[in-house]
Design a protein around this motif. Structure first.
Motif, PDB file in Angstrom:
ATOM      1  N   ILE A 241      40.730  11.410  82.742  1.00 44.54           N
ATOM      2  CA  ILE A 241      40.096  11.581  81.430  1.00 44.54           C
ATOM      3  C   ILE A 241      40.512  12.931  80.860  1.00 44.54           C
ATOM      4  CG2 ILE A 241      37.920  11.678  80.162  1.00 44.54           C
ATOM      5  CD1 ILE A 241      36.673  10.045  82.458  1.00 44.54           C
ATOM      6  N   ALA A 242      41.207  12.898  79.738  1.00 42.42           N
ATOM      7  CA  ALA A 242      41.662  14.141  79.110  1.00 42.42           C
ATOM      8  C   ALA A 242      40.468  14.934  78.575  1.00 42.42           C
ATOM      9  CB  ALA A 242      42.638  13.835  77.981  1.00 42.42           C
ATOM     10  N   PRO A 243      40.556  16.257  78.542  1.00 38.45           N
ATOM     11  CA  PRO A 243      39.434  17.062  78.019  1.00 38.45           C
ATOM     12  C   PRO A 243      39.307  16.926  76.513  1.00 38.45           C
ATOM     13  CG  PRO A 243      41.312  18.467  78.515  1.00 38.45           C
ATOM     14  CD  PRO A 243      41.666  17.100  79.021  1.00 38.45           C
ATOM     15  N   HIS A 244      38.117  17.199  76.024  1.00 33.88           N
ATOM     16  CA  HIS A 244      37.882  17.220  74.577  1.00 33.88           C
ATOM     17  C   HIS A 244      38.530  18.471  73.991  1.00 33.88           C
ATOM     18  CE1 HIS A 244      35.658  17.448  70.763  1.00 33.88           C
ATOM     19  NE2 HIS A 244      35.486  16.148  70.905  1.00 33.88           N
ATOM     20  N   PRO A 245      39.121  18.382  72.792  1.00 31.90           N
ATOM     21  CA  PRO A 245      39.809  19.540  72.211  1.00 31.90           C
ATOM     22  C   PRO A 245      38.935  20.777  72.053  1.00 31.90           C
ATOM     23  CG  PRO A 245      40.352  17.539  71.001  1.00 31.90           C
ATOM     24  CD  PRO A 245      39.267  17.169  71.965  1.00 31.90           C
ATOM     25  N   HIS A 246      37.605  20.591  71.949  1.00 35.41           N
ATOM     26  CA  HIS A 246      36.716  21.725  71.716  1.00 35.41           C
ATOM     27  C   HIS A 246      36.180  22.345  73.005  1.00 35.41           C
ATOM     28  CE1 HIS A 246      35.782  19.739  67.563  1.00 35.41           C
ATOM     29  NE2 HIS A 246      36.969  20.305  67.616  1.00 35.41           N
ATOM     30  N   GLU A 247      36.564  21.825  74.149  1.00 33.69           N
ATOM     31  CA  GLU A 247      36.014  22.308  75.407  1.00 33.69           C
ATOM     32  C   GLU A 247      36.895  23.404  76.011  1.00 33.69           C
ATOM     33  OE1 GLU A 247      33.577  18.545  77.275  1.00 33.69           O
ATOM     34  OE2 GLU A 247      35.731  18.637  77.636  1.00 33.69           O
ATOM     35  N   ASP A 248      36.540  24.643  75.802  1.00 32.42           N
ATOM     36  CA  ASP A 248      37.148  25.809  76.467  1.00 32.42           C
ATOM     37  C   ASP A 248      38.667  25.663  76.587  1.00 32.42           C
ATOM     38  OD1 ASP A 248      37.395  28.167  77.749  1.00 32.42           O
ATOM     39  OD2 ASP A 248      36.422  27.571  79.614  1.00 32.42           O
ATOM     40  N   PRO A 249      39.401  25.681  75.472  1.00 23.93           N
ATOM     41  CA  PRO A 249      40.831  25.339  75.504  1.00 23.93           C
ATOM     42  C   PRO A 249      41.683  26.216  76.412  1.00 23.93           C
ATOM     43  CG  PRO A 249      40.216  26.368  73.406  1.00 23.93           C
ATOM     44  CD  PRO A 249      38.941  26.053  74.129  1.00 23.93           C
ATOM     45  N   SER A 250      41.372  27.511  76.548  1.00 19.97           N
ATOM     46  CA  SER A 250      42.215  28.362  77.385  1.00 19.97           C
ATOM     47  C   SER A 250      42.104  27.981  78.860  1.00 19.97           C
ATOM     48  CB  SER A 250      41.836  29.834  77.196  1.00 19.97           C
ATOM     49  OG  SER A 250      40.465  30.040  77.531  1.00 19.97           O
ATOM     50  N   ALA A 251      40.864  27.810  79.346  1.00 20.51           N
ATOM     51  CA  ALA A 251      40.668  27.421  80.745  1.00 20.51           C
ATOM     52  C   ALA A 251      41.182  26.005  80.990  1.00 20.51           C
ATOM     53  CB  ALA A 251      39.189  27.518  81.120  1.00 20.51           C
ATOM     54  N   GLN A 252      40.947  25.107  80.017  1.00 21.05           N
ATOM     55  CA  GLN A 252      41.417  23.734  80.173  1.00 21.05           C
ATOM     56  C   GLN A 252      42.929  23.704  80.288  1.00 21.05           C
ATOM     57  OE1 GLN A 252      39.562  21.276  80.677  1.00 21.05           O
ATOM     58  NE2 GLN A 252      37.598  21.469  79.638  1.00 21.05           N
ATOM     59  N   GLY A 253      43.613  24.500  79.471  1.00 16.02           N
ATOM     60  CA  GLY A 253      45.071  24.507  79.488  1.00 16.02           C
ATOM     61  C   GLY A 253      45.617  24.924  80.835  1.00 16.02           C
ATOM     62  N   ALA A 254      45.016  25.948  81.443  1.00 19.90           N
ATOM     63  CA  ALA A 254      45.477  26.411  82.753  1.00 19.90           C
ATOM     64  C   ALA A 254      45.278  25.339  83.811  1.00 19.90           C
ATOM     65  CB  ALA A 254      44.721  27.681  83.133  1.00 19.90           C
ATOM     66  N   ARG A 255      44.117  24.659  83.787  1.00 19.62           N
ATOM     67  CA  ARG A 255      43.864  23.618  84.772  1.00 19.62           C
ATOM     68  C   ARG A 255      44.751  22.407  84.531  1.00 19.62           C
ATOM     69  NH1 ARG A 255      38.227  25.523  84.588  1.00 19.62           N
ATOM     70  NH2 ARG A 255      37.775  24.119  82.858  1.00 19.62           N
ATOM     71  N   LEU A 256      44.977  22.064  83.250  1.00 15.33           N
ATOM     72  CA  LEU A 256      45.824  20.913  82.943  1.00 15.33           C
ATOM     73  C   LEU A 256      47.250  21.134  83.426  1.00 15.33           C
ATOM     74  CD1 LEU A 256      44.667  19.846  79.362  1.00 15.33           C
ATOM     75  CD2 LEU A 256      44.454  18.529  81.469  1.00 15.33           C
ATOM     76  N   HIS A 257      47.754  22.363  83.264  1.00 15.05           N
ATOM     77  CA  HIS A 257      49.105  22.652  83.732  1.00 15.05           C
ATOM     78  C   HIS A 257      49.213  22.395  85.237  1.00 15.05           C
ATOM     79  CE1 HIS A 257      52.973  24.635  84.261  1.00 15.05           C
ATOM     80  NE2 HIS A 257      52.428  25.316  85.259  1.00 15.05           N
ATOM     81  N   THR A 258      48.191  22.806  85.979  1.00 13.98           N
ATOM     82  CA  THR A 258      48.221  22.648  87.425  1.00 13.98           C
ATOM     83  C   THR A 258      48.133  21.183  87.827  1.00 13.98           C
ATOM     84  OG1 THR A 258      47.108  24.783  87.637  1.00 13.98           O
ATOM     85  CG2 THR A 258      47.171  23.402  89.586  1.00 13.98           C
ATOM     86  N   VAL A 259      47.190  20.461  87.216  1.00 14.84           N
ATOM     87  CA  VAL A 259      47.011  19.059  87.621  1.00 14.84           C
ATOM     88  C   VAL A 259      48.188  18.199  87.189  1.00 14.84           C
ATOM     89  CG1 VAL A 259      45.707  18.303  85.568  1.00 14.84           C
ATOM     90  CG2 VAL A 259      45.347  17.164  87.743  1.00 14.84           C
ATOM     91  N   PHE A 260      48.779  18.481  86.027  1.00 13.13           N
ATOM     92  CA  PHE A 260      49.944  17.707  85.606  1.00 13.13           C
ATOM     93  C   PHE A 260      51.165  18.024  86.473  1.00 13.13           C
ATOM     94  CE2 PHE A 260      48.025  17.014  81.214  1.00 13.13           C
ATOM     95  CZ  PHE A 260      47.785  15.672  81.470  1.00 13.13           C
ATOM     96  N   SER A 261      51.259  19.249  86.950  1.00 14.08           N
ATOM     97  CA  SER A 261      52.342  19.581  87.867  1.00 14.08           C
ATOM     98  C   SER A 261      52.198  18.793  89.166  1.00 14.08           C
ATOM     99  CB  SER A 261      52.343  21.088  88.162  1.00 14.08           C
ATOM    100  OG  SER A 261      52.612  21.834  86.998  1.00 14.08           O
TER     101      SER A 261
END
Length: 310
Positions: A241-261
């Protein structure tokens, strides 16, 4: 000699025999029968098997249990298996409260609330990880240059009280490999319930891609279940489930990079071959029926979008 699948007929050619070839055949047969579409008038038994990891995954299981029709398991041979895993118990109480809706002889609904150990306890388990992996896969070749992914200085909770991704991964690993192995035992019970189904089964593992707990645990859990306990004999689908655009974008971006890797080296066949050469066949992609990403609607608030996705 011709070996493999006859894609025109969807049947195995004479020399088929490998586990992977048989798995591909199961996919084709499942699509032919329409295992993903179960009409209300269906007279065939079926299995509903879900694992929800983290808060988002647990809420999906809550929604499925709450909205399930009364006759869901009336067809002989049908079975429901649900497992919700999270750090802490907050999101799991509702799952347990919904379990009595379903007959115990045709369903198994379980929750696992992982405790947060001290950092010293986590470091003790991490120090033994190479031993754990070698026991799990005797041909495993450890990298002498590898280092532990969790620094002793890492806080167990971030500034918002959430569990960081690296800590959540260590907590799961400790529960699976060490100290009585409660996570291993829970997955073993889940696998036994799936295999007791009197019909074809597809297992769905659901988690939030942007969360610290779900994104950290889901890939390891999927590998342990699919490649380990199932021996890659059961179709397993990952649903992120992708995060909502309004949910803490900086922290979400860092976690998304890791999980997508992590997903990249599992789901990309070329990259995954490099991983399996080093770590063994247990590190083949566990998502034998594919991986789906579910976006959250932009036109809704974070809470509304979460309810829509669930």
């Amino acid at each position: 000699m011709n070996a493999g699948l006859d894609l025109l007929r969807g049947r195995p050619l004479p020399a088929i025999g490998t586990t992977e070839a048989k798995l591909q055949q199961r996919k084709l047969d499942a699509l032919k029968r329409g295992i993903h579409r179960i009409p209300q008038s269906s007279e065939h038994p079926y299995g509903v098997h879900l694992i929800g990891v983290g808060g988002a995954g647990a809420r999906v299981i809550q929604s499925v249990l709450r909205s399930a029709p009364a006759d869901l398991l009336d067809q002989p041979g049908s079975r429901l298996t649900a497992l919700a895993v999270d750090i802490g118990d907050e999101e799991l109480t509702t799952v347990r409260s919904l379990a009595p809706k379903f007959p115990t002889d045709r369903s198994q609904i379980e929750t696992v609330a992982l405790d947060t150990p001290t950092m010293e306890e986590l470091q003790s388990s991490i120090a033994r990880y190479i031993d754990f992996l070698e026991l799990e896969y005797p041909l495993y070749h450890p990298n002498p240059d590898s280092v532990a992914w969790l620094s002793p200085e890492t806080p167990l909770r971030d500034s918002k009280g959430s569990t960081p991704r690296a800590v959540a991964k260590a907590i799961y690993g400790r529960a699976y490999y060490d100290r009585g192995r409660p996570m291993f035992k829970a997955l073993k019970r889940f696998a036994a319930s799936v295999e007791a189904t009197g019909a074809d089964s597809v297992v769905c593992i659901v988690f939030g891609l942007g969360g610290g707990t779900g994104s950290a645990i889901a890939m390891d859990l999927a590998r342990h279940l699919s490649s380990g306990l199932f021996g890659r004999r059961v179709l397993v689908t990952g649903i992120g489930i992708a995060p909502h655009p309004h949910e803490d974008p900086s922290a979400q971006g860092a976690r998304l990079h890791t999980v997508f890797s992590e997903l990249d080296v599992l789901c990309d066949e070329t990259k995954n071959k490099g991983v399996t050469v080093s770590c063994g066949d247990l590190f083949k992609s566990p998502f034998t029926a594919g991986f789906l990403v579910v976006p959250q609607p932009r036109g809704l608030s974070a809470d509304q979008a979460r309810e829509t996705v669930d």
